[in-house]
Design a protein around this motif. Structure first.
Motif, PDB file in Angstrom:
ATOM      1  N   ARG A   1       0.855  -1.187   0.000  1.00 13.60           N
ATOM      2  CA  ARG A   1       0.000   0.000   0.000  1.00 13.60           C
ATOM      3  C   ARG A   1       0.891   1.238   0.000  1.00 13.60           C
ATOM      4  NH1 ARG A   1      -4.985  -1.214   4.173  1.00 13.60           N
ATOM      5  NH2 ARG A   1      -5.613  -3.225   3.279  1.00 13.60           N
TER       6      ARG A   1
ATOM      7  N   LEU B   1       1.985   9.603 -10.426  1.00 16.05           N
ATOM      8  CA  LEU B   1       1.345   8.324 -10.101  1.00 16.05           C
ATOM      9  C   LEU B   1       1.778   7.224 -11.066  1.00 16.05           C
ATOM     10  CD1 LEU B   1      -2.279   9.520  -9.270  1.00 16.05           C
ATOM     11  CD2 LEU B   1      -0.601   8.599  -7.646  1.00 16.05           C
TER      12      LEU B   1
ATOM     13  N   ARG C   1       3.339   3.814  -9.966  1.00 19.71           N
ATOM     14  CA  ARG C   1       2.670   2.563 -10.372  1.00 19.71           C
ATOM     15  C   ARG C   1       3.666   1.628 -11.046  1.00 19.71           C
ATOM     16  NH1 ARG C   1      -0.867  -0.444  -8.659  1.00 19.71           N
ATOM     17  NH2 ARG C   1      -2.603   1.028  -8.664  1.00 19.71           N
TER      18      ARG C   1
ATOM     19  N   ARG D   1      -1.649  -1.284  -4.008  1.00 21.95           N
ATOM     20  CA  ARG D   1      -2.735  -0.347  -3.737  1.00 21.95           C
ATOM     21  C   ARG D   1      -2.112   1.042  -3.690  1.00 21.95           C
ATOM     22  NH1 ARG D   1      -4.462  -5.023  -5.129  1.00 21.95           N
ATOM     23  NH2 ARG D   1      -6.311  -5.763  -4.066  1.00 21.95           N
ATOM     24  N   LEU D   2      -2.420   1.839  -4.693  1.00 20.51           N
ATOM     25  CA  LEU D   2      -1.781   3.147  -4.828  1.00 20.51           C
ATOM     26  C   LEU D   2      -2.812   4.232  -4.534  1.00 20.51           C
ATOM     27  CD1 LEU D   2       0.829   4.619  -5.641  1.00 20.51           C
ATOM     28  CD2 LEU D   2       0.136   4.402  -8.026  1.00 20.51           C
ATOM     29  N   VAL D   3      -2.434   5.188  -3.703  1.00 17.89           N
ATOM     30  CA  VAL D   3      -3.372   6.206  -3.219  1.00 17.89           C
ATOM     31  C   VAL D   3      -2.775   7.591  -3.421  1.00 17.89           C
ATOM     32  CG1 VAL D   3      -4.289   7.220  -1.097  1.00 17.89           C
ATOM     33  CG2 VAL D   3      -4.460   4.755  -1.457  1.00 17.89           C
ATOM     34  N   MET D   4      -3.561   8.496  -3.986  1.00 17.64           N
ATOM     35  CA  MET D   4      -3.180   9.903  -4.009  1.00 17.64           C
ATOM     36  C   MET D   4      -4.044  10.638  -2.991  1.00 17.64           C
ATOM     37  SD  MET D   4      -3.298  12.795  -7.019  1.00 17.64           S
ATOM     38  CE  MET D   4      -5.078  12.945  -7.040  1.00 17.64           C
TER      39      MET D   4
ATOM     40  N   LEU E   1      -4.992   4.956 -12.398  1.00 20.49           N
ATOM     41  CA  LEU E   1      -3.696   4.673 -11.776  1.00 20.49           C
ATOM     42  C   LEU E   1      -3.785   4.437 -10.275  1.00 20.49           C
ATOM     43  CD1 LEU E   1      -1.735   7.425 -13.690  1.00 20.49           C
ATOM     44  CD2 LEU E   1      -1.203   4.977 -13.819  1.00 20.49           C
ATOM     45  N   ALA E   2      -4.751   5.075  -9.620  1.00 20.32           N
ATOM     46  CA  ALA E   2      -4.728   5.109  -8.157  1.00 20.32           C
ATOM     47  C   ALA E   2      -6.119   5.318  -7.575  1.00 20.32           C
ATOM     48  CB  ALA E   2      -3.804   6.235  -7.684  1.00 20.32           C
ATOM     49  N   HIS E   3      -6.191   5.201  -6.261  1.00 20.46           N
ATOM     50  CA  HIS E   3      -7.344   5.683  -5.506  1.00 20.46           C
ATOM     51  C   HIS E   3      -7.109   7.145  -5.151  1.00 20.46           C
ATOM     52  CE1 HIS E   3      -8.807   1.617  -4.992  1.00 20.46           C
ATOM     53  NE2 HIS E   3      -7.729   1.230  -4.352  1.00 20.46           N
TER      54      HIS E   3
ATOM     55  N   ALA F   1      -6.860   0.336  -7.563  1.00 18.39           N
ATOM     56  CA  ALA F   1      -7.072   1.728  -7.973  1.00 18.39           C
ATOM     57  C   ALA F   1      -8.561   1.966  -8.224  1.00 18.39           C
ATOM     58  CB  ALA F   1      -6.279   2.027  -9.254  1.00 18.39           C
TER      59      ALA F   1
END
Length: 219
Positions: free
Chosen positions: A8, A93, A97, A105-108, A130-132, A169
């Protein structure tokens, strides 16, 4: 493979001009709330407003590194400073990624004010590919959202962090952090310009470096 086995990773952008305890406390609480393995604090290359003493992007990055110190899980990430041309969050991102793989699990994370303008960003749909997106809400966030933003986030909102993290994402989570420190970088710069105390607003190492190098002072 259970999805908790996937790393994460979070990204929190900002000018960090200069980094203060509000930024850093929010970063720690965001990491806790989302059980992040790593949170990248990414200084934007954006130049300061005219009339402010000029502090170079490299100096802002140095202050951020000092501010983070040995805090586990927080990383001062220079990738937007190294890039030519405008820094788009989607590009940042995309490089995160690429490094972390398709299952991460990628988060901005962004603040509520930035969130309200999200539909006007460069390629906002690409952000969700790309992300959440995690919005750090203010207490008074109940205002209606712009119509384009409503359309952009429709069907994306997760009820809580674990629901968000079921996918790599594409989701949106609105999060209220426990400690909302009302510190503004603008006010910190003003205090420094006026040679007033900034003690307990900045990490001690950041304050020491600013005073030693005479940063943010009007001459």
């Amino acid at each position: 493979m259970s999805h908790r086995a996937s790393p994460r990773i979070g990204m929190l952008g900002g000018t960090f001009d200069p980094v203060h305890l509000g930024h850093l406390r929010s970063a720690v609480e965001l990491s806790e709330a989302l059980s992040l393995d790593r949170l990248h604090l990414v200084p934007a290359a954006m130049p300061p407003l005219r009339g402010e003493p000029r502090v170079s992007p490299e100096e802002r990055l140095a202050l951020l590194r000092l501010g983070i110190g040995d805090t586990p899980g927080l990383v001062a990430d220079p990738r937007e400073l190294a890039r030519d041309g405008p820094s788009y969050s989607a590009d940042t991102l995309a490089s995160l990624r690429e490094e972390s793989g398709s299952e991460a699990r990628l988060v901005m994370a962004l603040g509520h004010d930035a969130f309200l303008r999200l539909a006007d960003w460069h390629a906002p749909e690409r952000l969700f590919e790309l992300a959440h997106v995690v919005v750090i809400d203010r207490p008074d966030h109940e205002a209606p959202l712009p119509r384009a933003l409503e359309a952009l986030i429709r069907g994306r909102e997760a009820a809580h962090a674990e629901a968000l993290m079921a996918q790599p994402a594409g989701g949106l989570l609105r999060l209220t952090l426990p400690t909302r420190m009302a510190i503004s970088a603008t006010a910190v710069r003003r205090r420094l310009a006026e040679r007033r105390s900034v003690r307990y607003l900045l990490p001690e190492a950041v304050e020491a470096r600013i005073l030693e190098c005479d940063l943010y002072r009007h001459h």
